[in-house]
Structures are given as C-alpha cells and as structure tokens.
Design a protein around this motif. Sequence first.
Motif, PDB file in Angstrom:
ATOM      1  N   GLU A  86       0.807  -1.217   0.000  1.00  0.00           N
ATOM      2  CA  GLU A  86       0.000   0.000   0.000  1.00  0.00           C
ATOM      3  C   GLU A  86       0.848   1.279   0.000  1.00  0.00           C
ATOM      4  OE1 GLU A  86       0.820  -1.210   4.156  1.00  0.00           O
ATOM      5  OE2 GLU A  86       0.012  -2.281   2.440  1.00  0.00           O
ATOM      6  N   LEU A  87       2.117   1.175   0.362  1.00  0.00           N
ATOM      7  CA  LEU A  87       3.023   2.323   0.331  1.00  0.00           C
ATOM      8  C   LEU A  87       3.734   2.460  -1.009  1.00  0.00           C
ATOM      9  CD1 LEU A  87       4.603   1.958   3.887  1.00  0.00           C
ATOM     10  CD2 LEU A  87       2.756   3.502   3.174  1.00  0.00           C
ATOM     11  N   GLY A  88       3.522   1.513  -1.921  1.00  0.00           N
ATOM     12  CA  GLY A  88       4.183   1.526  -3.223  1.00  0.00           C
ATOM     13  C   GLY A  88       5.387   0.593  -3.239  1.00  0.00           C
ATOM     14  N   ASN A  89       6.200   0.700  -4.281  1.00  0.00           N
ATOM     15  CA  ASN A  89       7.413  -0.105  -4.392  1.00  0.00           C
ATOM     16  C   ASN A  89       8.460   0.447  -3.438  1.00  0.00           C
ATOM     17  OD1 ASN A  89       6.180  -1.477  -6.455  1.00  0.00           O
ATOM     18  ND2 ASN A  89       7.275  -0.410  -8.086  1.00  0.00           N
ATOM     19  N   ARG A  90       9.120  -0.457  -2.727  1.00  0.00           N
ATOM     20  CA  ARG A  90      10.175  -0.023  -1.806  1.00  0.00           C
ATOM     21  C   ARG A  90      11.021  -1.214  -1.392  1.00  0.00           C
ATOM     22  NH1 ARG A  90       8.349  -0.599   3.708  1.00  0.00           N
ATOM     23  NH2 ARG A  90       6.278  -1.508   3.713  1.00  0.00           N
ATOM     24  N   MET A  91      12.111  -0.921  -0.723  1.00  0.00           N
ATOM     25  CA  MET A  91      13.020  -1.949  -0.225  1.00  0.00           C
ATOM     26  C   MET A  91      12.807  -2.116   1.282  1.00  0.00           C
ATOM     27  SD  MET A  91      14.780  -3.066  -2.793  1.00  0.00           S
ATOM     28  CE  MET A  91      16.137  -3.919  -2.009  1.00  0.00           C
ATOM     29  N   THR A  92      12.871  -3.371   1.726  1.00  0.00           N
ATOM     30  CA  THR A  92      12.787  -3.677   3.154  1.00  0.00           C
ATOM     31  C   THR A  92      13.942  -4.604   3.526  1.00  0.00           C
ATOM     32  OG1 THR A  92      11.398  -5.628   2.840  1.00  0.00           O
ATOM     33  CG2 THR A  92      10.262  -3.514   3.159  1.00  0.00           C
ATOM     34  N   ASP A  93      14.124  -4.785   4.811  1.00  0.00           N
ATOM     35  CA  ASP A  93      15.120  -5.724   5.334  1.00  0.00           C
ATOM     36  C   ASP A  93      16.518  -5.474   4.763  1.00  0.00           C
ATOM     37  OD1 ASP A  93      13.010  -7.095   6.731  1.00  0.00           O
ATOM     38  OD2 ASP A  93      12.520  -8.109   4.858  1.00  0.00           O
ATOM     39  N   LEU A  94      16.908  -4.203   4.703  1.00  0.00           N
ATOM     40  CA  LEU A  94      18.237  -3.871   4.194  1.00  0.00           C
ATOM     41  C   LEU A  94      19.295  -4.335   5.196  1.00  0.00           C
ATOM     42  CD1 LEU A  94      17.416  -0.288   2.908  1.00  0.00           C
ATOM     43  CD2 LEU A  94      17.869  -2.311   1.509  1.00  0.00           C
ATOM     44  N   ALA A  95      20.323  -4.983   4.686  1.00  0.00           N
ATOM     45  CA  ALA A  95      21.391  -5.489   5.540  1.00  0.00           C
ATOM     46  C   ALA A  95      22.739  -5.286   4.861  1.00  0.00           C
ATOM     47  CB  ALA A  95      21.178  -6.968   5.841  1.00  0.00           C
ATOM     48  N   VAL A  96      23.713  -4.827   5.639  1.00  0.00           N
ATOM     49  CA  VAL A  96      25.082  -4.626   5.168  1.00  0.00           C
ATOM     50  C   VAL A  96      25.970  -5.545   6.013  1.00  0.00           C
ATOM     51  CG1 VAL A  96      26.952  -2.954   4.871  1.00  0.00           C
ATOM     52  CG2 VAL A  96      24.565  -2.226   4.568  1.00  0.00           C
ATOM     53  N   THR A  97      26.649  -6.488   5.361  1.00  0.00           N
ATOM     54  CA  THR A  97      27.468  -7.467   6.076  1.00  0.00           C
ATOM     55  C   THR A  97      28.910  -7.388   5.601  1.00  0.00           C
ATOM     56  OG1 THR A  97      25.539  -8.920   6.224  1.00  0.00           O
ATOM     57  CG2 THR A  97      27.700  -9.915   6.646  1.00  0.00           C
ATOM     58  N   PHE A  98      29.809  -7.165   6.544  1.00  0.00           N
ATOM     59  CA  PHE A  98      31.233  -7.045   6.244  1.00  0.00           C
ATOM     60  C   PHE A  98      31.938  -8.382   6.421  1.00  0.00           C
ATOM     61  CE2 PHE A  98      30.263  -2.682   6.635  1.00  0.00           C
ATOM     62  CZ  PHE A  98      31.271  -1.985   5.990  1.00  0.00           C
ATOM     63  N   SER A  99      32.873  -8.675   5.537  1.00  0.00           N
ATOM     64  CA  SER A  99      33.777  -9.810   5.665  1.00  0.00           C
ATOM     65  C   SER A  99      35.188  -9.255   5.459  1.00  0.00           C
ATOM     66  CB  SER A  99      33.455 -10.872   4.617  1.00  0.00           C
ATOM     67  OG  SER A  99      34.367 -11.941   4.727  1.00  0.00           O
ATOM     68  N   VAL A 100      35.904  -9.085   6.576  1.00  0.00           N
ATOM     69  CA  VAL A 100      37.212  -8.430   6.544  1.00  0.00           C
ATOM     70  C   VAL A 100      38.210  -9.303   7.289  1.00  0.00           C
ATOM     71  CG1 VAL A 100      38.500  -6.335   7.131  1.00  0.00           C
ATOM     72  CG2 VAL A 100      36.073  -6.176   6.542  1.00  0.00           C
ATOM     73  N   ALA A 101      39.401  -9.441   6.714  1.00  0.00           N
ATOM     74  CA  ALA A 101      40.464 -10.209   7.363  1.00  0.00           C
ATOM     75  C   ALA A 101      41.770  -9.441   7.244  1.00  0.00           C
ATOM     76  CB  ALA A 101      40.599 -11.576   6.713  1.00  0.00           C
TER      77      ALA A 101
END
Length: 146
Positions: A86-101
């Motif tokens: 009902e709010l239109g097209n959009r993004m949900t559950d955004l996640a940023v995951t780092f993999s650093v060594a």
Amino acid sequence: MTDDSLRSVTIERTGTGHFTATNARGGTLSFGTGSGSDGDTDFTPVELLLAALGGCTAVDVDIATSRHAEPTRFSVAVTGNKISDELGNRMTDLAVTFSVAFADTEGAERARAILPRAVKTSHDRLCTVSRTVETGTPVTATVEDA
C-alpha cells in the motif's frame, strides 16, 4: 545550506532504458533497467542504492582499519527485499554485512579490534547514505519549465 554541503549528479539518457550519471568531478556511471536483454549488465537504480549503502560504510571502515593494517580480504554484501504494498514499491530488510580479514602483521590486532566499532560508528553517525535512508528524508520531484 552552503556550497560545500551541496552534492549533485546529472543523469543523461543514452538509449532506451540506459542512462549515465555524471558527478561534479566528471566521473561517470552507467545504469539502466537491468533487463538482461542484449547482454545488459548495467546496474539498476535499486542496485545503485544497495551499492551506495555498502560503499558509504565501506569507505568509513576502510579508512579506520587500514590505518593500522592492510586487509587481506575486504568485501561487503548488501541485501534487501523489493516489495510492493500500500506504500508503493520499496526496499525492506536492508542489511550490510562485512567480511574483513587481516594478516598477522603489525597493527592487525588493533585493526581487528576496531572493526566492529568502525562499522557501528559509520552506521550510527558517519555514513550519509544509511543515515538519510533511516531518517526518511523527503524527496522532491519536479519538472523544469512545467
């Protein structure tokens, strides 16, 4: 607002469903519909949003950690779900995951120790992109000379 705070890009149509964004320094980035037809591999606007979210924090984290040690691996995965409701097209559950060594070199222990804090500080305070998305800044769309 001051001239130092203004950020801008210009977007030009280069073909049906294809565009090029140009920044004030002359850098360009092509994007489009991502239809996959004719070998179309251009990023879509949603993919650019995901790249901006991850890229903004990646820059902050890289600056903070690489002062102490050069990473042997540095990748960022950014995901989200595109929905239509009902709010239109959009993004949900955004996640940023780092993999650093970091290799076992001088400064690596310090870089590993500050990594979680650098990610948190970027997310909570520094990253303009995620801060803008999370605070819900209004967007104005107009037509020139209309």
